[in-house]
Design an enzyme around this catalytic site. Structure first.
Site, PDB file in Angstrom:
ATOM      1  N   TRP A  43      -8.122   2.801   0.201  1.00  0.00           N
ATOM      2  CA  TRP A  43      -8.250   3.658   1.392  1.00  0.00           C
ATOM      3  C   TRP A  43      -7.365   4.896   1.332  1.00  0.00           C
ATOM      4  CZ3 TRP A  43      -3.404   4.126   3.147  1.00  0.00           C
ATOM      5  CH2 TRP A  43      -2.522   3.073   2.868  1.00  0.00           C
ATOM      6  N   ASN A  44      -6.373   4.950   0.423  1.00  0.00           N
ATOM      7  CA  ASN A  44      -5.383   6.037   0.552  1.00  0.00           C
ATOM      8  C   ASN A  44      -5.912   7.408   0.112  1.00  0.00           C
ATOM      9  OD1 ASN A  44      -5.302   5.232  -2.106  1.00  0.00           O
ATOM     10  ND2 ASN A  44      -3.084   5.377  -2.300  1.00  0.00           N
ATOM     11  N   PRO A 102     -16.333   0.930  -1.137  1.00  0.00           N
ATOM     12  CA  PRO A 102     -15.108   1.609  -0.688  1.00  0.00           C
ATOM     13  C   PRO A 102     -14.267   0.647   0.156  1.00  0.00           C
ATOM     14  CG  PRO A 102     -16.983   2.270   0.672  1.00  0.00           C
ATOM     15  CD  PRO A 102     -17.524   1.333  -0.385  1.00  0.00           C
ATOM     16  N   ALA A 103     -13.012   1.018   0.388  1.00  0.00           N
ATOM     17  CA  ALA A 103     -12.122   0.170   1.188  1.00  0.00           C
ATOM     18  C   ALA A 103     -12.655   0.037   2.609  1.00  0.00           C
ATOM     19  CB  ALA A 103     -10.719   0.764   1.194  1.00  0.00           C
ATOM     20  N   GLY A 155      -6.349  -0.298  -6.801  1.00  0.00           N
ATOM     21  CA  GLY A 155      -5.871  -1.092  -5.667  1.00  0.00           C
ATOM     22  C   GLY A 155      -4.653  -1.889  -6.078  1.00  0.00           C
ATOM     23  N   SER A 156      -4.475  -3.025  -5.420  1.00  0.00           N
ATOM     24  CA  SER A 156      -3.240  -3.790  -5.628  1.00  0.00           C
ATOM     25  C   SER A 156      -3.297  -4.617  -6.917  1.00  0.00           C
ATOM     26  CB  SER A 156      -3.032  -4.726  -4.434  1.00  0.00           C
ATOM     27  OG  SER A 156      -4.099  -5.650  -4.391  1.00  0.00           O
ATOM     28  N   GLU A 170      -6.355   0.473 -12.102  1.00  0.00           N
ATOM     29  CA  GLU A 170      -5.247   1.350 -11.706  1.00  0.00           C
ATOM     30  C   GLU A 170      -4.578   0.661 -10.529  1.00  0.00           C
ATOM     31  OE1 GLU A 170      -3.151   3.507  -9.784  1.00  0.00           O
ATOM     32  OE2 GLU A 170      -4.775   4.940  -9.387  1.00  0.00           O
ATOM     33  N   LEU A 171      -3.436   0.020 -10.810  1.00  0.00           N
ATOM     34  CA  LEU A 171      -2.861  -0.921  -9.844  1.00  0.00           C
ATOM     35  C   LEU A 171      -1.562  -0.396  -9.250  1.00  0.00           C
ATOM     36  CD1 LEU A 171      -3.630  -4.071 -12.014  1.00  0.00           C
ATOM     37  CD2 LEU A 171      -5.082  -2.933 -10.329  1.00  0.00           C
ATOM     38  N   CYS A 175       0.042   5.496  -4.808  1.00  0.00           N
ATOM     39  CA  CYS A 175       0.529   4.523  -5.794  1.00  0.00           C
ATOM     40  C   CYS A 175       1.534   5.152  -6.743  1.00  0.00           C
ATOM     41  CB  CYS A 175      -0.637   3.915  -6.550  1.00  0.00           C
ATOM     42  SG  CYS A 175      -1.749   5.159  -7.168  1.00  0.00           S
ATOM     43  N   GLU A 235       6.533  -2.302  -3.528  1.00  0.00           N
ATOM     44  CA  GLU A 235       6.122  -0.991  -3.004  1.00  0.00           C
ATOM     45  C   GLU A 235       6.210  -1.013  -1.479  1.00  0.00           C
ATOM     46  OE1 GLU A 235       2.608   1.477  -5.050  1.00  0.00           O
ATOM     47  OE2 GLU A 235       2.114  -0.611  -4.760  1.00  0.00           O
ATOM     48  N   GLU A 287      -7.973   7.660 -16.213  1.00  0.00           N
ATOM     49  CA  GLU A 287      -8.969   8.430 -15.458  1.00  0.00           C
ATOM     50  C   GLU A 287      -8.698   9.911 -15.639  1.00  0.00           C
ATOM     51  OE1 GLU A 287      -8.599   6.341 -11.496  1.00  0.00           O
ATOM     52  OE2 GLU A 287     -10.670   5.826 -11.978  1.00  0.00           O
TER      53      GLU A 287
HETATM   54  P1  ADP Z   1      -4.544  -2.391  -0.573  1.00  0.00           P
HETATM   55  O1  ADP Z   1      -3.389  -3.313  -0.456  1.00  0.00           O
HETATM   56  O2  ADP Z   1      -4.210  -1.001  -0.907  1.00  0.00           O
HETATM   57  O3  ADP Z   1      -5.539  -2.512   0.548  1.00  0.00           O
HETATM   58  P2  ADP Z   1      -6.306  -3.963  -2.191  1.00  0.00           P
HETATM   59  O4  ADP Z   1      -6.189  -4.251  -3.641  1.00  0.00           O
HETATM   60  O5  ADP Z   1      -6.121  -5.092  -1.269  1.00  0.00           O
HETATM   61  O6  ADP Z   1      -5.259  -2.820  -1.923  1.00  0.00           O
HETATM   62  O7  ADP Z   1      -7.691  -3.261  -1.875  1.00  0.00           O
HETATM   63  C1  ADP Z   1      -8.278  -2.290  -2.711  1.00  0.00           C
HETATM   64  C2  ADP Z   1      -9.775  -2.479  -2.696  1.00  0.00           C
HETATM   65  O8  ADP Z   1     -10.090  -3.779  -3.205  1.00  0.00           O
HETATM   66  C3  ADP Z   1     -10.417  -2.423  -1.300  1.00  0.00           C
HETATM   67  O9  ADP Z   1     -11.676  -1.815  -1.413  1.00  0.00           O
HETATM   68  C4  ADP Z   1     -10.562  -3.904  -0.955  1.00  0.00           C
HETATM   69  O10 ADP Z   1     -11.564  -4.180  -0.003  1.00  0.00           O
HETATM   70  C5  ADP Z   1     -10.947  -4.459  -2.301  1.00  0.00           C
HETATM   71  N1  ADP Z   1     -10.744  -5.909  -2.448  1.00  0.00           N
HETATM   72  C6  ADP Z   1      -9.797  -6.689  -1.886  1.00  0.00           C
HETATM   73  N2  ADP Z   1      -9.941  -7.975  -2.290  1.00  0.00           N
HETATM   74  C7  ADP Z   1     -11.012  -8.005  -3.136  1.00  0.00           C
HETATM   75  C8  ADP Z   1     -11.676  -9.022  -3.892  1.00  0.00           C
HETATM   76  N3  ADP Z   1     -11.256 -10.283  -3.879  1.00  0.00           N
HETATM   77  N4  ADP Z   1     -12.733  -8.669  -4.643  1.00  0.00           N
HETATM   78  C9  ADP Z   1     -13.164  -7.391  -4.699  1.00  0.00           C
HETATM   79  N5  ADP Z   1     -12.579  -6.392  -4.011  1.00  0.00           N
HETATM   80  C10 ADP Z   1     -11.517  -6.683  -3.241  1.00  0.00           C
END
Ligand code: ADP
Length: 499
Positions: free
Chosen positions: A160-161, A185-186, A240-241, A262-263, A296, A396, A473
Site C-alpha cells: 500500500w505504501n 494490490p494491497a 511486502g513484508s 522485495e521485502l 522500505c 522496522e 527492479e
Molecule cells: P504490509 O505489512 O506492508 O501490509 P504485507 O506483506 O502484509 O505487508 O502485504 C503486502 C501485500 O501482500 C498486500 O497486497 C497483502 O494483501 C499481500 N498478502 C498478505 N498476506 C498474503 C498471503 N498470505 N498471500 C498472498 N498475498 C498476501
C-alpha cells in the site's frame, strides 16, 4: 460513485475488479470498503475476491499470453508508451486518488505518479533490447544461439505504501518481456490499481493481458494460495513484508516458480565525523520522512560518530520539530499513517526504547489534527541514545520516528550496520575517500547511498540481499527477471571448407 471522492475524470474511479477485459464483481459478490486514513471515512467499495476469482484471472491471463507472447518488441513498446502517456496525462487525478486512499501529501503523490510512469517508459525502451546471443561454435557444422522468451503468467502482489509505483514497476517489465499478469494490490489501496487498469484498457491492452483483483486482508491468503498452487503461474513478483515473502517462496516450491521478492529493510544511516553535517541532515530528512517514514528503504537506524553526536541531534531536532502535519490536500509535509496498527507500532517501539533508557528529544505522540480529528497522525519524532537491545533497532518502525545511536569507530559501526538479517538499503556520509570505498564495499545491502538521501530511480537496480529478498527492479537488469533463457543448438549444417 462516491460523493466523497471526485476527480476530473470520474471514470477513473473503478469499484470492480478487471478480469479478461471486463469490469467484474467477486464470484460470490463479497465487497469491502476503502478507507481514507486521514478521516476514517469510507471513500469507495471494491470486490473482495477469493480463490475462484484468482483461478478465473489466470484462465484469462493464460489465454492472452498464448497470443501476446508472439507480439514483436516494437508492438509491446508501443503499448507501454501509450500507457505511459495516459498515466502522465492523468497525473493529477491519479495523485489525488493515491493521496485519498493512502494518505501521503499531494506533492508526494504527484512525484509517485511520475516515478511509476518512468518505469513504464523505461521498459517500453528496454522491450526492444531483450535480445540474446550467438555462441561461437565448438565443432564444425554447428550453430549455438541463446534466445530469451517470456516466463509466462506473472502474479504481481503489491503493497500500500506506493500503490501506483509498485504496480508499474512489476507490470511494465512483464509486458515488455511478453508476459501476461494477474495482480493483487494491497487491501488499503485498491482504487489506484484499478485506475491504472482503466488506463491500460484505454491504451489498447488486449483482454486478459493484465487482470487486477482486489481483496481484503482476510482473503489475501486464499487468493494468493490459488496462484501459488497453479502451475500456469510461472513467476511471482512481490513487494511486502519478509514473513509473507517467505510464505510465497515456501509455497511456490511445488511448482518451482521464479520469484522476485522485495521485502522488509532495516536501513542504517551512518554519519561519520568528517561528514558535511548540513548535507547529512538534509539527506536524512528526505530519506526518512518521505511518506511519513513508511517506505522500505527509509533509514531505521541512525548512527552518529561520538564527536558530532550532540551537534547532529540538535540540528536534526530543529528540522524535525518544524515539520508540518495534516491531511494530504493541504501543504502539510507529513500525512497520516496508513491505519491504527501503524500508530500502535510506533508507540510500542517508542515505549520500549524509553523503558530501556533512550531519550525522547522531540515528538513522540499521536497528533490530533483539527481538520481531521479521526486521522491516524503521529508527530515526527527523534529518540537519542538508542541501542541494540531496543525493538526499534531491529524491527522496522515504518513511521516518522528517527532513532539515533552514538558510535566510536568505523569498524564498530560497520559491524552494527550489518548486524541484521536484512540488507536492502544503506546510507552514509563521509568526505574521506578511503573510508567511502571501504564502507561502501563492506555494508551488506543491495543499495548503498553515499552522501545522498535518494536511491530510487528507474535506471538503477532496486532490490536487496539477505532476508530483504532477491531479484532487481528497473535498470538494464530488470527485464531478465521476466525472461527465460533458451539455448538452441543446430547441428549437421554444411561444414565450411578451410582454404
Ligand atoms: P504490509 O505489512 O506492508 O501490509 P504485507 O506483506 O502484509 O505487508 O502485504 C503486502 C501485500 O501482500 C498486500 O497486497 C497483502 O494483501 C499481500 N498478502 C498478505 N498476506 C498474503 C498471503 N498470505 N498471500 C498472498 N498475498 C498476501
Amino acid at each position: 460513485m462516491n460523493p466523497n471522492l471526485t476527480l476530473t475524470r470520474n471514470n477513473l474511479i473503478r469499484q470492480q475488479s478487471f478480469v479478461d477485459g471486463q469490469w467484474v464483481d467477486a464470484a460470490d459478490g463479497r465487497r469491502m470498503a476503502v478507507i481514507d486514513p486521514a478521516t476514517g471515512a469510507t471513500i469507495g467499495e471494491v470486490p473482495d475476491s477469493g480463490a475462484d476469482d484468482a483461478r478465473a484471472a489466470v484462465d484469462a491471463a493464460q489465454r492472452a499470453f498464448e497470443s501476446y507472447r508472439h507480439t514483436v518488441a516494437r508492438e509491446r513498446a508501443a503499448l507501454l508508451k501509450r500507457w505511459h502517456g495516459l498515466i502522465m496525462a492523468n497525473q493529477e487525478d491519479l495523485a489525488r486518488l493515491i493521496s485519498r486512499e493512502q494518505g501521503k501529501p499531494l506533492m508526494e503523490s504527484r512525484t509517485e505518479v511520475a516515478y511509476g510512469a518512468s518505469y513504464v517508459e523505461w521498459f517500453a525502451e528496454e522491450a526492444k533490447r531483450g535480445g540474446g546471443d550467438v555462441i561461437p561454435e565448438q565443432h564444425p557444422g554447428h550453430r549455438m544461439l541463446v534466445v530469451k522468451q517470456p516466463v509466462g503468467v506473472v502474479a504481481a502482489i503489491t503493497p500500500w505504501n506506493f500503490p501506483l509505483a509498485m504496480l508499474a514497476r512489476k507490470i511494465a517489465p512483464a509486458l515488455a518481456a511478453g508476459c501476461a499478469v494477474v495482480c493483487k494490490p494491497a487491501e488499503d489501496t485498491p482504487l489506484t490499481a484499478l485506475a491504472m487498469a482503466a488506463l491500460l484498457e484505454e491504451a489498447g491492452a488486449p483482454a486478459g493481458l493484465v487482470n487486477i483483483l482486489t481483496s481484503s486482508r482476510e482473503r489475501a491468503a486464499p487468493l494468493g494460495d490459488a496462484w501459488l498452487a497453479d502451475p500456469r503461474v510461472r513467476k511471482i513478483s512481490f513487494t511486502g513484508s519478509t514473513p509473507v515473502g517467505k510464505h510465497l517462496a515456501r509455497h511456490s516450491a511445488d511448482t518451482l516458480k521464479r520469484l522476485s521478492l522485495e521485502l522488509g529493510g532495516n536501513a542504517p544511516f551512518i554519519v561519520f565525523e568528517d561528514a558535511d553535517l548540513v548535507a547529512a541532515v538534509d539527506g536524512l530528512m528526505v530519506a526518512k520522512f518521505r511518506n511519513a517514514g513508511q517506505t522500505c528503504i527509509c533509514p531505521n537506524r541512525v548512527y552518529v560518530q561520538q564527536s558530532v553526536y550532540a551537534t547532529f541531534i540538535e540540528m536534526l531536532a530543529a528540522r524535525v520539530g518544524a515539520l508540518t502535519i495534516g491531511p494530504a490536500g493541504g501543504s502539510a509535509e507529513i500525512g497520516p499513517l496508513i491505519n491504527l496498527r501503524a500508530i500502535e507500532k510506533a508507540e510500542a517501539h517508542l515505549a520500549d526504547a524509553v523503558a530501556h533508557g533512550a531519550r525522547l528529544v522531540v515528538g513522540g505522540a499521536r497528533h490530533a489534527c483539527p481538520d481531521a480529528p479521526d486521522g491516524h497522525f503521529f508527530t515526527p519524532t527523534v529518540v537519542a541514545d538508542v541501542d541494540a537491545r531496543m525493538r526499534m533497532s531491529h524491527e522496522e518502525t515504518f513511521g516518522p520516528v528517527v532513532p539515533v545511536t552514538p558510535f566510536a569507530t568505523e569498524d564498530e559501526v560497520v559491524a552494527l550496520a550489518n548486524d541484521t538479517p536484512y540488507g536492502l538499503a544503506a546510507y552514509f556520509y563521509s568526505r574521506d575517500i578511503d573510508r567511502v570505498w571501504q564502507v561502501a564495499e563492506s555494508i551488506e545491502a543491495g543499495m548503498v547511498a553515499v552522501n545522498d538521501g535518494v536511491l530510487s530511480t528507474e535506471v538503477a537496480p532496486f532490490g536487496g540481499i539477505k532476508e530483504s529478498g532477491y531479484g532487481r527492479e528497473g535498470s538494464q537488469y530488470g527485464l531478465d527477471e521476466y525472461l527465460n533463457i533458451k539455448y538452441i543448438r543446430h547441428g549437421n549444417l554444411p561444414v565450411r571448407k578451410q582454404a
